[in-house]
Write a protein that holds these residues in place. Sequence first.
Motif, PDB file in Angstrom:
ATOM      1  N   UNK A 306       0.836  -1.206   0.000  1.00  0.00           N
ATOM      2  CA  UNK A 306       0.000   0.000   0.000  1.00  0.00           C
ATOM      3  C   UNK A 306       0.869   1.255   0.000  1.00  0.00           C
ATOM      4  N   UNK A 307       1.900   1.288   0.855  1.00  0.00           N
ATOM      5  CA  UNK A 307       2.791   2.461   0.911  1.00  0.00           C
ATOM      6  C   UNK A 307       3.511   2.673  -0.414  1.00  0.00           C
ATOM      7  N   UNK A 308       3.983   1.584  -1.012  1.00  0.00           N
ATOM      8  CA  UNK A 308       4.675   1.681  -2.309  1.00  0.00           C
ATOM      9  C   UNK A 308       3.729   2.225  -3.382  1.00  0.00           C
ATOM     10  N   UNK A 309       2.498   1.719  -3.378  1.00  0.00           N
ATOM     11  CA  UNK A 309       1.533   2.173  -4.386  1.00  0.00           C
ATOM     12  C   UNK A 309       1.130   3.621  -4.160  1.00  0.00           C
ATOM     13  N   UNK A 310       1.012   4.035  -2.894  1.00  0.00           N
ATOM     14  CA  UNK A 310       0.693   5.444  -2.600  1.00  0.00           C
ATOM     15  C   UNK A 310       1.778   6.349  -3.169  1.00  0.00           C
ATOM     16  N   UNK A 311       3.044   5.971  -2.995  1.00  0.00           N
ATOM     17  CA  UNK A 311       4.153   6.767  -3.551  1.00  0.00           C
ATOM     18  C   UNK A 311       4.063   6.826  -5.074  1.00  0.00           C
ATOM     19  N   UNK A 312       3.752   5.692  -5.702  1.00  0.00           N
ATOM     20  CA  UNK A 312       3.655   5.651  -7.171  1.00  0.00           C
ATOM     21  C   UNK A 312       2.490   6.503  -7.663  1.00  0.00           C
ATOM     22  N   UNK A 313       1.364   6.442  -6.966  1.00  0.00           N
ATOM     23  CA  UNK A 313       0.194   7.237  -7.364  1.00  0.00           C
ATOM     24  C   UNK A 313       0.472   8.730  -7.208  1.00  0.00           C
ATOM     25  N   UNK A 314       1.139   9.100  -6.128  1.00  0.00           N
ATOM     26  CA  UNK A 314       1.494  10.519  -5.941  1.00  0.00           C
ATOM     27  C   UNK A 314       2.436  10.990  -7.045  1.00  0.00           C
ATOM     28  N   UNK A 315       3.410  10.145  -7.386  1.00  0.00           N
ATOM     29  CA  UNK A 315       4.355  10.505  -8.451  1.00  0.00           C
ATOM     30  C   UNK A 315       3.638  10.660  -9.791  1.00  0.00           C
ATOM     31  N   UNK A 316       2.684   9.766 -10.063  1.00  0.00           N
ATOM     32  CA  UNK A 316       1.938   9.849 -11.320  1.00  0.00           C
ATOM     33  C   UNK A 316       1.047  11.089 -11.352  1.00  0.00           C
ATOM     34  N   UNK A 317       0.433  11.424 -10.228  1.00  0.00           N
ATOM     35  CA  UNK A 317      -0.380  12.640 -10.164  1.00  0.00           C
ATOM     36  C   UNK A 317       0.485  13.885 -10.357  1.00  0.00           C
ATOM     37  N   UNK A 318       1.698  13.859  -9.805  1.00  0.00           N
ATOM     38  CA  UNK A 318       2.619  14.984 -10.016  1.00  0.00           C
ATOM     39  C   UNK A 318       3.008  15.090 -11.484  1.00  0.00           C
ATOM     40  N   UNK A 319       3.177  13.924 -12.126  1.00  0.00           N
ATOM     41  CA  UNK A 319       3.606  13.931 -13.533  1.00  0.00           C
ATOM     42  C   UNK A 319       2.524  14.508 -14.439  1.00  0.00           C
ATOM     43  N   UNK A 320       1.284  14.092 -14.234  1.00  0.00           N
ATOM     44  CA  UNK A 320       0.215  14.579 -15.115  1.00  0.00           C
ATOM     45  C   UNK A 320      -0.361  15.903 -14.625  1.00  0.00           C
ATOM     46  N   UNK A 321       0.002  16.315 -13.398  1.00  0.00           N
ATOM     47  CA  UNK A 321      -0.432  17.609 -12.892  1.00  0.00           C
ATOM     48  C   UNK A 321      -1.589  17.510 -11.922  1.00  0.00           C
ATOM     49  N   UNK A 322      -1.470  18.245 -10.857  1.00  0.00           N
ATOM     50  CA  UNK A 322      -2.541  18.297  -9.863  1.00  0.00           C
ATOM     51  C   UNK A 322      -3.670  19.201 -10.365  1.00  0.00           C
ATOM     52  N   UNK A 323      -4.834  19.137  -9.753  1.00  0.00           N
ATOM     53  CA  UNK A 323      -5.934  20.027 -10.159  1.00  0.00           C
ATOM     54  C   UNK A 323      -5.547  21.502 -10.039  1.00  0.00           C
ATOM     55  N   UNK A 324      -6.087  22.330 -10.931  1.00  0.00           N
ATOM     56  CA  UNK A 324      -5.770  23.750 -10.978  1.00  0.00           C
ATOM     57  C   UNK A 324      -6.733  24.532 -10.084  1.00  0.00           C
ATOM     58  N   UNK A 325      -6.183  25.483  -9.353  1.00  0.00           N
ATOM     59  CA  UNK A 325      -7.026  26.357  -8.536  1.00  0.00           C
ATOM     60  C   UNK A 325      -7.943  27.189  -9.437  1.00  0.00           C
ATOM     61  N   UNK A 326      -9.035  27.676  -8.864  1.00  0.00           N
ATOM     62  CA  UNK A 326     -10.045  28.365  -9.670  1.00  0.00           C
ATOM     63  C   UNK A 326      -9.831  29.877  -9.735  1.00  0.00           C
ATOM     64  N   UNK A 327      -8.966  30.462  -8.885  1.00  0.00           N
ATOM     65  CA  UNK A 327      -8.791  31.920  -8.939  1.00  0.00           C
ATOM     66  C   UNK A 327      -7.931  32.296 -10.135  1.00  0.00           C
ATOM     67  N   UNK A 328      -8.178  33.503 -10.662  1.00  0.00           N
ATOM     68  CA  UNK A 328      -7.533  33.948 -11.906  1.00  0.00           C
ATOM     69  C   UNK A 328      -6.027  34.042 -11.760  1.00  0.00           C
TER      70      UNK A 328
END
Length: 625
Positions: A306-328
Motif C-alpha cells: 500500500x505504501x509503495x503504491x501510494x508513492x507511485x500514485x502521488x508521483x503519477x499525479x505529479x507527472x500529469x499535474x494536480x488540479x488547478x485552482x479556480x482563482x484567476x
Amino acid sequence: MATMTSLIGLINKIQRACTVLGDHGGEGMSLWEALPSVAVVGGQSSGKSSVLESVVGRDFLPRGSGIVTRRPLVLQLHKTEDGQEYAEFLHLPRKRFTDFAAVRKEISDETDRITGKTKQISNIPIQLSIYSPHVVNLTLIDLPGLTKVAVEGQPDTIVQDIENMVRSYVEKPNCIILAISPANQDIATSDAIKIAREVDPSGERTFGVVTKLDLMDKGTNAVDVLEGRQYRLQHPWVGIVNRSQADINRNVDMIAARRKEREYFETSPEYGHLAHKMGSEYLAKLLSQHLEQVIRQKIPSIIALINKTIDELNAELDRIGRPIAVDSGAQLYTILEMCRAFDKVFKEHLDGGRPGGDRIYGVFDNQLPAALKKLPFDRHLALKNVQRVVTEADGYQPHLIAPEQGYRRLIEGSIGYFKGPAEASVDAVHFVLKELVRKSISETEELKRFPTLANDIATAANEALERFHEESRKTVIRLVDMESSYLTVEFFRKIHLEGERGPNAPNSNRNDKNDRSERNAPNPAMDNPDYHLRKIGSNVNAYINMVCDSLKNSIPKAVVYCQVREAKRSLLNYFYVQVGKKEKEKLGAMLDEDPALMEKRNQLAKRLELYKQARDDIDSVAWKS
C-alpha cells in the motif's frame, strides 16, 4: 472474534472498492491480489454450488446440467447484527435483492450479457455481496467447474480454457484453495486435488472438502480421506452432505438443510466421531478463522504494498499535474508556467539539446550553396545576350570606350537571380521553425493535460513565426537590392589597370627590335570581333562571383538574426500581453483539460484515497486488543 470479524469485513470492503476502481491487474501485484481470498475449485457436478449455498444458507446459484458457472463469481459474505438479509451486485450498485430467486436469475442474465446464451466462458467476474445474520465474514470465488471433454456448443479449447482460468486464481500465493471432491469418486482422480497439488505441493494453502458422503455405495465410507490417511493436507478435511434432489424439488430451505446435515453426522456410525469437524457451518467457521490468521500474517506485506503504491500514485499525479485552482491569479500563473515549459523545450531544439536545430544549419551549408550554383548565369552572360544587352543599353549612340550602361544592366540582371535562393532560404528556415514548434508542443509533458492551451500556444507561436518570416524576407531582399544599388567600383578599376598593363602597354626599357616585334604580333581584340563581348561577360561573371560569395555569408546572418534569434527571444511575447488582458472565464477556458486526462486523474485520486483509507483502516483494526 469481534476483531476478526472487523478485519475480514474490512478486507471484503477493500476488495470490493478495488473491483469498483478496476484495481485488480496490471504490472506487479495489485492490492486486490495481495489480499487473501478463497477460490472454490472442483469438477463439474462435484457439488460446488451446494457447498456455497450451504455456507451462505440460501438457495441462490443457477443450476442445470453441464457447465453452469461460466464466469467467476466473487462472493463476499457480510455478517449482519440487525437481522437484515439481502444481496447486492456490483453492476447494480443501488439495487437490493431480498428475493434470492431473483439473485439466481440475475447471475444467469449477467452471465449471458457477456457470454451470450451459449456454453462459452468468460474471465470477467461477477461481484456479489450477501448480507445476512446466517453467514460469517468471508470472500469466496466460485470458478467454472473443471471438465475433461467439450460438449456440443463449446469450443474445442474449453477444457484448457477453464483450467487456465482456474490456475490464474489458484497460482497466486495469497489464494486459499477450497478443493471440492465428491465422495463417490476416487480422490486420486479428483480434478480439484490434481490442480491443487500442482500449484500448492506442500498443501499449505489447500482445504479439502468431500461432498455427497450420503451417496456412497453401501459398505463404503470416506473416513480414510477425512482423517488424512489417503491424501494428507496441512489443514483438516471437511465432509459435507448436500441437499438431495428431492429436497431441492421440495424447496427445503438451507437452514433446515444445515440442521439435517448436523443430524446426519451426529447419528452416523462411520462419521460420528468426526461430527464436530464436519458440515458446512464448521467449514465456514474454519475458513473464516484461517482467513483471519492469513490476513494477520500478510498485514506487513500488504501495508508495504500500500505504501509503495501510494508513492507511485502521488508521483503519477505529479507527472500529469494536480488540479488547478479556480482563482484567476493561479490560472494565469499556470498558463505562464506552461508557456515557459514549452519555450524551454523549443530552445533545446534550437541549441542542440534536442534534435532539429541542425536542420537550419543544413539550409545554409547545403541548400543555399546548391541553389546558388544552379543560377542561370551561363545563359544570362552568353555572347548573344551580352551583345543584346550592351547594344540596347547604348541606345542610338554607341559607347565610346567602355559600355558602362551595358555593364550595369548585365550586373543588375544577374544580381536579381539571387532573390530566389535568398527567399528559399527564408522559407526553408521558416518551415524548420514551424516543425520545431509542433514537436515542442507534443514533447512538453505539462501541456498534454491542456489541449486548448497547447493549441493557443501553437497558434501564437506560428503567428509570431509568420511575422519573423516576413521581416526576414524583406531583409534578404534588401541585401540583394543593396548589391544592385551600389556597385563596387574598385573591382572594375582593378580590371582596367590590369588591362593597361597588358602585352601592348608602352615600356621605355624595351628596344626598337622588341617594339617592332610586339607591334607585328597578333592582337586578339582586332582579330576577333567577339573578343570584346566575351571580355565583358567574363568581367561581369567575376563580379557576380564576388557578390555571390558575399551573399552566401550575409543571407544566413540575416535569416538567423530576423528569424532564429527572434524566435528564441520573443516567440510568445505578444501572447503574454494578450493573456494578461484576459478575464477569469477566458483563462479557465484556456485550461480546459483533455477529458481522458481528467478521468485518469480522477481515477488516480480515487485509487489514492482507497489506498490511504485502506492503510488507515488496517492499522486501526489489525492491532486492536
